[in-house]
Every structure is written in structure tokens, then in C-alpha cells.
Design an enzyme around this catalytic site. Structure first.
Site, mmCIF file in Angstrom:
data_model
loop_
_atom_site.group_PDB
_atom_site.id
_atom_site.type_symbol
_atom_site.label_atom_id
_atom_site.label_comp_id
_atom_site.label_asym_id
_atom_site.label_seq_id
_atom_site.Cartn_x
_atom_site.Cartn_y
_atom_site.Cartn_z
ATOM 1 N N HIS A 1 -3.152 -4.932 1.974
ATOM 2 C CA HIS A 1 -2.529 -5.121 3.297
ATOM 3 C C HIS A 1 -2.562 -6.590 3.711
ATOM 4 O O HIS A 1 -3.502 -7.000 4.401
ATOM 5 C CB HIS A 1 -3.323 -4.336 4.347
ATOM 6 C CG HIS A 1 -3.156 -2.864 4.285
ATOM 7 N ND1 HIS A 1 -2.301 -2.175 5.104
ATOM 8 C CD2 HIS A 1 -3.745 -1.941 3.500
ATOM 9 C CE1 HIS A 1 -2.369 -0.886 4.841
ATOM 10 N NE2 HIS A 1 -3.240 -0.716 3.863
ATOM 11 N N GLU B 1 -0.965 -8.011 5.963
ATOM 12 C CA GLU B 1 -0.684 -8.169 7.397
ATOM 13 C C GLU B 1 -1.956 -8.135 8.226
ATOM 14 O O GLU B 1 -1.915 -8.386 9.425
ATOM 15 C CB GLU B 1 0.303 -7.078 7.869
ATOM 16 C CG GLU B 1 -0.278 -5.683 8.057
ATOM 17 C CD GLU B 1 -0.529 -4.924 6.750
ATOM 18 O OE1 GLU B 1 -0.409 -5.523 5.660
ATOM 19 O OE2 GLU B 1 -0.880 -3.730 6.830
ATOM 20 N N CYS C 1 0.835 -1.207 0.000
ATOM 21 C CA CYS C 1 0.000 0.000 0.000
ATOM 22 C C CYS C 1 0.876 1.265 0.000
ATOM 23 O O CYS C 1 1.539 1.537 -0.987
ATOM 24 C CB CYS C 1 -1.005 -0.061 1.148
ATOM 25 S SG CYS C 1 -2.413 1.016 0.862
#
Ligand code: GLN
Length: 202
Positions: free
Chosen positions: A181, A183, A82
Site C-alpha cells: 500500500h 498510499e 494489494c
């Protein structure tokens, strides 16, 4: 390199803690990177999501911009997610007037391309090099890749609807970038791919 590498996570701003947690869950030694000398202790670097204009300013203030350019220019593997993808782009569109990038990836990235915070969305993305089901990807005020140079391999595009066919995952040698994302979703497959890249095994 075949031993377990140490992976750094840029700690200027953004999702640093989340990336450190995923790496920890994978059993990969991981460290925050905030000072130039931290870069000497890591074999690869994740540039997290957050706010790329803020990260750009802080990188200048912490004297990290040139060391980042040097290490990545000399071949340190890096993965930008990102805002981190924006930082790895050689060219950006809709950036702030004084916005610097680290660069390295021969691509043009458009900031906030998918719209505002309220237009954040999730989509299953097939990613080359990631086996199994489509990757459930979270896009938060995400950029897309507008165009790539010939050395850049497109690994994934958005699948359906008005956002279809947008480039959201790319690789150029040891540099990897995704608009979304990984994560945040508890699926470590892209982190594993990056760790394999750092080991020279992918
Ligand atoms: N829109 C942000 C930027 O330009 C990126 C958003 C994110 O990292 N989730 O930096």
C-alpha cells in the site's frame, strides 16, 4: 500524452480517498471512478487496496466489470495495489468461488499469501524504476505474485527472512501492480512512476 493527465481511482471500496490525496499532493488532477462513464474522463486508473472479493461483487453490481475490462484491454494504463493487484491478475489462487477479476496482467496472484491480518508487516523493497532508498512498503493481508508470463517484468521482491524472494511489484506495458500500500506511507515515488507511465514518459 505529455500534458498533465487525469487519473481515476476506483471507488467501489477500499483506500480510494488515500490515493486521491496522494495524487492531489502531487498536483495531479484525480477523480473517483464509480460509473462506467467516469472511465471516459480519465487517462489512467488506480485500483486501490481493500477487499478484492467485495470489489469483485460490487463491480458486477455497478455494471463496471465489463467497462473496466474493455478500457484496460484497450490500453488504459492502470495501477493495482494489494486487492487492486488481485483485480488486475489474469489468474488468482485462493480466491472466493465466484470471484471475478478485471485481468490484463499475465500473472497468477495468490490472495492472502503472506498470512492473516495479524501477520501484516513492513519491509524496505528495492523497486526497479524507483530511484533512491528502498521503498518502505506496508503489507496488509497481502497477496504475492506466484508466477508471471514472459511479457511481465518483475520490479521488486521481498528482501529477507522466511518471506524472502516473493514477487511484490510487477509491470506489463502500461499496467503496474504492487502487493503493498504506497498510499499509506507518505512516499509518493510509486504514484509518480505511475503518473509518468500515464504520460507515456516511463
Ligand atoms: N486480502 C485482501 C483481498 O484479498 C487484500 C488486502 C488489502 O488490499 N490490503 O482482497
Amino acid at each position: 500524452m505529455t500534458a498533465t493527465p487525469t487519473v481515476g481511482v476506483l471507488a467501489l471500496q477500499g483506500d480510494t480517498a488515500e490515493h486521491l490525496r496522494v495524487l492531489g499532493d502531487l498536483g495531479v488532477p484525480a477523480e473517483p471512478v464509480l460509473r462506467p462513464e467516469d472511465l471516459d474522463r480519465v487517462d489512467g486508473l488506480i485500483l486501490p487496496g481493500g477487499e478484492s472479493t467485495t470489489m469483485s461483487k460490487l463491480a458486477v453490481r455497478y455494471d463496471l466489470l465489463e467497462p473496466l475490462r474493455k478500457h484496460i484491454g484497450e490500453g488504459m494504463p492502470a495501477y493495482g495495489t494489494c486487492a487492486g493487484m488481485i483485480l488486475l491478475a489474469d489468474r488468482i489462487l485462493d480466491g472466493a468461488a465466484d470471484q471475478e477479476t478485471v485481468g490484463g496482467l499475465d500473472m497468477t496472484v495468490r490472495r492472502n499469501a503472506f498470512g492473516r491480518q495479524s501477520e501484516s508487516f513492513e519491509a524496505g523493497i528495492d523497486i526497479e524504476g524507483v530511484d533512491g532508498a528502498p521503498f518502505e512498503a506496508v503489507f496488509i493481508r497481502a497477496p504475492w505474485v506466484e508466477s508471471v508470463g514472459e511479457r511481465v517484468r518483475v520490479l521488486g521482491q521481498t528482501p529477507y527472512g522466511e518471506r524472502a524472494g516473493r514477487i511484490v511489484a510487477v509491470r506489463q506495458g502500461g499496467l503496474l501492480a504492487t502487493s503493498f500500500h504506497p498510499e499509506l506511507t507518505g512516499d509518493p515515488r510509486i504514484h509518480r512512476l505511475f503518473v509518468d507511465m500515464v504520460k507515456g514518459q516511463a
